[in-house]
Design an enzyme around this catalytic site. Structure first.
Site, mmCIF file in Angstrom:
data_model
loop_
_atom_site.group_PDB
_atom_site.id
_atom_site.type_symbol
_atom_site.label_atom_id
_atom_site.label_comp_id
_atom_site.label_asym_id
_atom_site.label_seq_id
_atom_site.Cartn_x
_atom_site.Cartn_y
_atom_site.Cartn_z
ATOM 1 N N ASP A 194 0.816 -1.208 0.000
ATOM 2 C CA ASP A 194 0.000 0.000 0.000
ATOM 3 C C ASP A 194 0.854 1.265 0.000
ATOM 4 O O ASP A 194 2.029 1.242 0.382
ATOM 5 C CB ASP A 194 -0.875 0.037 1.261
ATOM 6 C CG ASP A 194 -1.983 -1.000 1.240
ATOM 7 O OD1 ASP A 194 -1.962 -1.868 0.347
ATOM 8 O OD2 ASP A 194 -2.842 -0.943 2.137
ATOM 9 N N ASP A 195 0.221 2.344 -0.376
ATOM 10 C CA ASP A 195 0.670 3.722 -0.123
ATOM 11 C C ASP A 195 1.688 4.262 -1.123
ATOM 12 O O ASP A 195 2.132 5.388 -0.983
ATOM 13 C CB ASP A 195 1.246 3.904 1.298
ATOM 14 C CG ASP A 195 0.217 3.682 2.383
ATOM 15 O OD1 ASP A 195 -0.947 3.400 2.045
ATOM 16 O OD2 ASP A 195 0.578 3.775 3.568
ATOM 17 N N HIS A 239 -6.212 3.059 -3.694
ATOM 18 C CA HIS A 239 -6.090 3.213 -2.232
ATOM 19 C C HIS A 239 -6.483 4.632 -1.814
ATOM 20 O O HIS A 239 -5.977 5.139 -0.817
ATOM 21 C CB HIS A 239 -4.655 2.883 -1.820
ATOM 22 C CG HIS A 239 -4.452 2.673 -0.347
ATOM 23 N ND1 HIS A 239 -5.320 1.962 0.452
ATOM 24 C CD2 HIS A 239 -3.445 3.087 0.490
ATOM 25 C CE1 HIS A 239 -4.858 1.935 1.704
ATOM 26 N NE2 HIS A 239 -3.733 2.632 1.753
ATOM 27 N N HIS A 243 -5.614 9.335 1.104
ATOM 28 C CA HIS A 243 -5.473 8.464 2.282
ATOM 29 C C HIS A 243 -6.190 9.016 3.509
ATOM 30 O O HIS A 243 -5.644 9.039 4.625
ATOM 31 C CB HIS A 243 -3.991 8.233 2.595
ATOM 32 C CG HIS A 243 -3.723 6.901 3.257
ATOM 33 N ND1 HIS A 243 -3.808 6.708 4.619
ATOM 34 C CD2 HIS A 243 -3.378 5.697 2.749
ATOM 35 C CE1 HIS A 243 -3.503 5.452 4.908
ATOM 36 N NE2 HIS A 243 -3.247 4.812 3.790
ATOM 37 N N HIS A 286 3.552 -2.552 2.930
ATOM 38 C CA HIS A 286 3.586 -1.186 2.414
ATOM 39 C C HIS A 286 4.793 -0.944 1.520
ATOM 40 O O HIS A 286 5.865 -1.509 1.748
ATOM 41 C CB HIS A 286 3.580 -0.180 3.577
ATOM 42 C CG HIS A 286 2.275 -0.163 4.315
ATOM 43 N ND1 HIS A 286 1.974 -1.098 5.283
ATOM 44 C CD2 HIS A 286 1.172 0.615 4.178
ATOM 45 C CE1 HIS A 286 0.744 -0.865 5.735
ATOM 46 N NE2 HIS A 286 0.230 0.163 5.077
HETATM 47 ZN ZN ZN Z 1 -2.542 2.980 3.396
#
Ligand code: ZN
Length: 371
Positions: free
Chosen positions: A58-59, A109, A113, A202
């Site tokens: 993620d991210d 995503h 955020h 991540h």
């Molecule tokens: Zn995230």
């Protein structure tokens, strides 16, 4: 603790034996090194008989990390799903293309955020649709998968996902890489993955990059392979190599061509105490604000044609979505009924279904009734 000669040992041994002992000692000393080397990944032919798991990152994308992560994954012959933040995808479109070119799947995503459950439907829509557009512009295809930031979801979030054709993906295992986990701890977390399961990691931590080879080697030792996440079931499946993703085939035999006659319609009351034909056990993966429950249904000493599992959720907890079962209700007492391909169980046979929940699971206390 080690002594080179036992007390009272004769002062002289045949030289041949002494050589053997010396060689033996050398072997012991190097064994630790040899074991370490064996545990490193070797690019053996993939045996995926144990099933597939979903590695997720993620991210990203993040300049200075995404490329390293992609290199680690490619070196391990592993494919993963990248849940990109829309803003970052727009700013680093070349890295999104690099993800695609490395064989990775790309998910949404959100744009910034945020805590989506605190936003209005139109704000949520903006977060998700802007990200769809940015990724579409970068790689020509809009995502089918969406992971809400922090795993936080609610009915409004789900309704926006549905409008955009997105399948919500939470996770079964949290690597805790975001929480300072070491590489060894990330590797250990991945050992909790089971077939179909998904792990949260991540794009942004060197510890996570360093964990890739050992995660993949450990999966291979269990005949598990990194796979894609099915947009239709949200579970990890074999990569399909193209679009559209396959519809997941029922794992069991095809149903009979005609509907079976109603067998032994019991005119009497059902057995008390929740039924005697099956049992259910649950394992819960809890994180802050949500959980995944995997429930195993096992037939008793006779075969069964269907089942219903009842769980009791504590106040504040809810069912977000279920797989391999149909849920009736989403809070309090919830009944899960088999789907068409996993209702029939021979004596002692078992099957598994699960659901993603919000809040705190508690013990759930599943009970099973055969039908
Ligand atoms: Zn995230």
């Amino acid at each position: 603790m080690f002594s080179r000669s036992a007390p009272g040992a004769p002062p002289r041994r045949p030289s041949r034996l002494r050589l053997a002992l010396t060689a033996g000692a050398a072997t012991v000393l190097t064994a630790g090194v040899a074991l370490t080397a064996l545990a490193a990944p070797s690019a053996a032919a993939a045996d995926c008989s144990g099933g597939y798991v979903g590695l997720t990152y993620d991210d990203g994308p993040i300049a200075g990390n995404t490329t390293n992560l992609l290199n680690a994954l490619r070196s391990a012959n592993a494919r993963a799903t990248f849940f990109n933040i829309g803003q970052r995808a727009q700013q680093n479109a070349a890295l999104v293309r690099a993800e695609r070119d490395a064989g990775m799947w790309i998910g949404n995503h959100s744009w910034t955020h945020p805590h989506l459950t605190q936003l209005s439907a139109s704000q949520i829509n903006s977060e998700l649709s802007q990200t769809q557009q940015a990724i579409q512009q970068a790689v020509g295809t809009a995502p089918r998968l969406f992971r809400p930031p922090y795993g936080e979801t609610n009915a409004t979030v789900k309704s926006v996902e549905q409008q955009l054709g997105l399948t919500e993906i939470i996770w079964d295992v949290d690597s805790q890489d975001w929480n300072g986990a070491s590489t060894a701890q990330i590797v250990a977390a991945a050992n909790n993955l089971r077939s179909g399961g998904v792990i949260l990691m991540h794009d942004g931590y060197q510890t996570t990059v360093n964990a890739v080879p050992q995660i993949v080697a450990n999966l291979a030792a269990r005949n598990l392979c990194p796979g894609m996440i099915s947009p239709s079931t949200g579970r990890a499946v074999a990569p399909d190599g193209g679009n559209p993703p396959p519809t997941t085939a029922p794992p069991t035999t095809a149903p009979p061509p005609t509907t079976p006659p109603p067998t032994t319609a019991p005119p009497t009351t059902p057995p008390p105490g929740g039924g005697t034909g099956c049992s259910a056990s649950v394992s819960v993966n809890q994180w802050t604000g949500g959980f995944t429950a995997s429930i195993r249904v096992t037939a008793g000493s006779a075969s069964i044609g269907g089942w219903t599992v009842t769980v009791t959720l504590p106040s504040g907890a809810g069912v977000a979505n279920a797989w391999n079962a149909n849920a009736s209700g989403n809070s309090g007492t919830v009944r899960f009924t088999n789907v068409n391909y996993n209702g029939s169980l021979g004596a002692g046979q078992s099957t598994e279904f699960g659901f993603q929940g919000t809040g705190t699971a508690g013990t759930l206390n599943p009970t099973c009734t055969a039908s």
